[in-house]
Design a protein around this motif. Structure first.
Motif, short mmCIF file in Angstrom:
data_model
loop_
_atom_site.label_atom_id
_atom_site.label_comp_id
_atom_site.label_asym_id
_atom_site.label_seq_id
_atom_site.Cartn_x
_atom_site.Cartn_y
_atom_site.Cartn_z
N PRO A 162 3.36 -5.03 -0.11
CA PRO A 162 3.15 -6.43 -0.51
C PRO A 162 2.08 -6.53 -1.59
CG PRO A 162 3.15 -6.19 1.88
CD PRO A 162 3.11 -4.80 1.31
N LEU A 163 2.18 -7.55 -2.41
CA LEU A 163 1.26 -7.71 -3.53
C LEU A 163 -0.18 -7.81 -3.06
CD1 LEU A 163 0.93 -8.07 -6.59
CD2 LEU A 163 1.22 -10.54 -6.25
N ASP A 164 -0.44 -8.47 -1.95
CA ASP A 164 -1.81 -8.65 -1.49
C ASP A 164 -2.44 -7.36 -0.99
OD1 ASP A 164 -0.14 -8.49 0.69
OD2 ASP A 164 -1.30 -9.91 1.91
N GLU A 165 -1.62 -6.31 -0.78
CA GLU A 165 -2.16 -5.03 -0.34
C GLU A 165 -2.51 -4.10 -1.50
OE1 GLU A 165 0.44 -3.12 2.36
OE2 GLU A 165 0.37 -4.71 3.89
N ARG A 166 -1.97 -4.36 -2.68
CA ARG A 166 -2.13 -3.41 -3.77
C ARG A 166 -3.59 -3.26 -4.20
NH1 ARG A 166 1.70 -0.97 -5.48
NH2 ARG A 166 0.75 -0.33 -7.43
N PHE A 167 -4.35 -4.33 -4.10
CA PHE A 167 -5.73 -4.28 -4.54
C PHE A 167 -6.70 -4.30 -3.36
CE2 PHE A 167 -3.21 -6.00 -7.98
CZ PHE A 167 -3.65 -5.24 -9.07
N ASP A 168 -6.20 -4.00 -2.19
CA ASP A 168 -7.04 -3.93 -0.99
C ASP A 168 -7.34 -2.46 -0.71
OD1 ASP A 168 -8.14 -3.92 1.55
OD2 ASP A 168 -6.89 -5.59 2.25
N PRO A 169 -8.63 -2.03 -0.80
CA PRO A 169 -8.96 -0.61 -0.59
C PRO A 169 -8.50 -0.07 0.75
CG PRO A 169 -10.84 -1.84 -1.46
CD PRO A 169 -9.80 -2.85 -1.11
N ARG A 170 -8.29 -0.90 1.71
CA ARG A 170 -7.86 -0.40 3.02
C ARG A 170 -6.47 0.21 2.98
NH1 ARG A 170 -8.38 -5.59 6.69
NH2 ARG A 170 -7.32 -6.42 4.83
N TYR A 171 -5.70 -0.11 1.94
CA TYR A 171 -4.33 0.39 1.87
C TYR A 171 -4.16 1.55 0.87
CZ TYR A 171 -3.20 -3.69 4.65
OH TYR A 171 -3.15 -4.63 5.66
N LEU A 172 -5.27 2.03 0.35
CA LEU A 172 -5.19 3.26 -0.45
C LEU A 172 -4.76 4.41 0.45
CD1 LEU A 172 -8.48 3.00 -2.54
CD2 LEU A 172 -6.17 2.69 -3.40
N ARG A 173 -4.04 5.35 -0.08
CA ARG A 173 -3.58 6.49 0.73
C ARG A 173 -3.40 7.71 -0.14
NH1 ARG A 173 1.60 7.97 -1.58
NH2 ARG A 173 2.68 6.06 -2.16
N PHE A 174 -3.29 8.88 0.49
CA PHE A 174 -2.94 10.13 -0.19
C PHE A 174 -1.41 10.21 -0.23
CE2 PHE A 174 -7.14 11.01 1.52
CZ PHE A 174 -7.78 11.55 0.42
N ASP A 175 -0.86 10.52 -1.40
CA ASP A 175 0.59 10.60 -1.47
C ASP A 175 1.06 11.99 -1.08
OD1 ASP A 175 0.70 12.39 -3.67
OD2 ASP A 175 0.58 10.76 -5.11
N ASN A 176 2.38 12.14 -0.94
CA ASN A 176 2.94 13.44 -0.53
C ASN A 176 3.92 13.96 -1.57
OD1 ASN A 176 5.07 11.69 -0.12
ND2 ASN A 176 5.08 11.91 2.12
N ASN A 177 3.56 13.80 -2.85
CA ASN A 177 4.37 14.38 -3.91
C ASN A 177 4.24 15.89 -3.95
OD1 ASN A 177 5.27 11.88 -4.76
ND2 ASN A 177 3.66 11.64 -6.29
N GLN A 178 5.08 16.54 -4.74
CA GLN A 178 5.05 17.99 -4.85
C GLN A 178 3.70 18.46 -5.41
OE1 GLN A 178 8.35 19.27 -7.25
NE2 GLN A 178 9.90 18.47 -5.85
N HIS A 179 3.31 19.65 -5.01
CA HIS A 179 2.05 20.23 -5.49
C HIS A 179 2.04 20.30 -7.01
CE1 HIS A 179 -1.30 23.07 -5.87
NE2 HIS A 179 -1.59 22.81 -4.61
N LEU A 180 3.14 20.71 -7.60
CA LEU A 180 3.24 20.84 -9.05
C LEU A 180 3.04 19.49 -9.74
CD1 LEU A 180 4.00 23.07 -11.22
CD2 LEU A 180 6.28 22.07 -11.18
N THR A 181 3.62 18.44 -9.17
CA THR A 181 3.49 17.11 -9.76
C THR A 181 2.06 16.62 -9.70
OG1 THR A 181 5.76 16.55 -9.14
CG2 THR A 181 4.26 14.72 -9.58
N ASN A 182 1.45 16.72 -8.53
CA ASN A 182 0.11 16.16 -8.34
C ASN A 182 -0.97 16.96 -9.04
OD1 ASN A 182 0.65 13.87 -6.86
ND2 ASN A 182 0.48 14.89 -4.88
N HIS A 183 -0.80 18.27 -9.18
CA HIS A 183 -1.91 19.09 -9.62
C HIS A 183 -1.69 19.82 -10.94
CE1 HIS A 183 -2.43 18.87 -5.11
NE2 HIS A 183 -3.48 18.24 -5.60
#
Length: 421
Positions: free
Chosen positions: A78-99
């Motif tokens: 939801p839009l109201d969560e995008r700028f709320d620090p409580r909803y920040l998270r670590f993603d689970n993309n591929q190692h190659l993509t993230n790093h």
């Protein structure tokens, strides 16, 4: 990008060396040295904004071309969560993509900002803001990723600073250089060529080094091929580029610097166990600090000490095959102190380098398969079960020493005649 750097070093090492060493004794221009080392220009804010929009547009094009792959991460917050620090998270993309992909995206943001006249601090701010725009606005179908907000600008800064210094170096040949120098400038330094045309900037004067570029830069390049008894083989390149007024010239000097004056990059590619591709990429930049030297010339050699204290950023990405398992590690070296002590004389050149960093890491879990076989997936994070790696925070201490012998009376140090190998 690794291939581009390898090609650049090969071209400079093979095709650009002059027939004879230049005599820099009476023609060394300290004013030109100061101009190149300071890298002080008025930032082009409008052009920087246009460059960032263009880079983001390219990124979005790639993103939507891989729609099916990226759709796996869409959670439609939801839009109201995008700028709320409580909803920040670590993603689970591929190692190659993230790093690997994200650091090069950050290097692009940072490098273009440097071309637009920003110093290291301003370029980092532009890169961080652009990365934030991608996370908060353009990736609106996904929750904002903590790791991307860290890795993209921080790992991109040392990569981008080295590529910026390389770009300036291949454009530095006094008078524009010969045909080989011009080819290097419009290929390996294409973004810089375009920006210089827009700025109306011309090559500075000064004296050429052993490769025909400006002697205001200090440099060292090394290209090696390794073949181990285990069957592992590959190519590795090391490159160091720095520009400090009067460095490696006779005299006593001391000064503060804040223009990313010291950079280095190491890149390797090859094959390990079972012909598995292996990669190794490391970059480091000393963005600000203090440099001092007390050098004298005796019989054709420089004698005396030099050194520096600084604040470094660094990045490492390593992928290997270890004991039959794929191993990948990425370290983002957050700002930390560094020191270098160097002594020269009688043809010898010795260095000791130390650095300490807090680190943000993404590390492959080699023990994951045995754990899964014994305990199953229950209780494990999705990132581990899906991609096989996890994030962590820690510290690292780096120590490196090097001793070289050039032969007494045979020439100067890197950047003075012989060009650093």
């Amino acid at each position: 990008m690794v291939t581009r750097v390898l090609a650049a070093v090969l071209a400079m090492g093979v095709g650009l060396a002059p027939a004879a060493e230049p005599d820099l004794g009476g023609r060394y221009d300290l004013d030109v040295d100061e101009e190149l080392a300071g890298d002080l220009r008025t930032p082009h804010y409008g052009r920087a904004a246009a460059d960032m929009v263009l880079l983001l547009a390219i990124g979005m094009g790639i993103y939507w071309l891989q729609r099916d792959l990226n759709a796996q991460d869409w959670d439609y917050p939801p839009l109201d969560e995008r700028f709320d620090p409580r909803y920040l998270r670590f993603d689970n993309n591929q190692h190659l993509t993230n790093h690997l992909a994200h650091p090069f995206a950050g290097a692009s943001y940072y490098g273009f900002a440097r071309l637009d006249g920003f110093g290291p601090g301003g370029a980092f701010a532009v890169s961080a803001a652009t990365s934030g725009a991608w996370e908060y606005v353009l990736e609106f179908r996904e929750r904002v990723s903590i790791n991307d907000l860290v890795v993209t600008p921080v790992a991109g800064a040392p990569l981008g600073e080295f590529l910026h210094q390389l770009d300036d170096y291949v454009h530095s040949a006094p008078g524009g250089g010969n045909t080989a120098h011009k080819i290097a400038a419009v290929t390996f330094g294409l973004p810089g060529t375009l920006h210089r045309l827009l700025d109306g900037r011309h090559t500075a004067g000064g004296s050429p080094d052993a490769l025909g570029f400006n002697a205001a830069f200090q440099h060292r390049f090394r290209l090696a091929y390794a073949q181990e008894t285990t069957g592992r083989r590959g190519v590795e390149v090391e490159a160091e580029l720095s520009r400090m007024p009067g460095a490696d010239r006779p005299g006593r000097r001391g000064r503060f610097f804040a223009a990313g004056n010291f950079t280095e990059l190491r890149a390797g590619a090859g094959f390990g166990e079972g012909e598995t591709p292996e990669h190794d990429l490391r970059a480091r930049a000393t963005l600000l600090g203090w440099y001092g030297q007390d050098l004298a010339r005796r019989g054709g050699d420089l004698w005396g000490p030099s050194g520096r204290l600084g604040l470094d950023l660094g990045y490492e990405y390593v992928r290997r095959r270890v004991f039959g398992h794929d191993d990948a590690m990425a370290l983002v070296h957050l700002p930390g102190p560094s020191a270098e002590a160097r002594g020269r004389g009688a043809g010898f050149d010795g260095r000791l380098q130390l650095a300490a960093h807090p680190d943000f890491a993404g590390v492959q879990a080699l023990a994951l398969d045995p754990w899964l076989a014994r305990h199953g997936e229950e209780g494990l994070r999705t990132l581990l079960t899906k991609q096989g790696y996890d994030y962590g925070l820690g510290w690292s201490l780096h120590a490196r020493s090097r001793l070289e012998w050039r032969g007494g009376g045979r020439g100067g140090p890197p950047g003075e005649g012989r060009g650093g190998g």
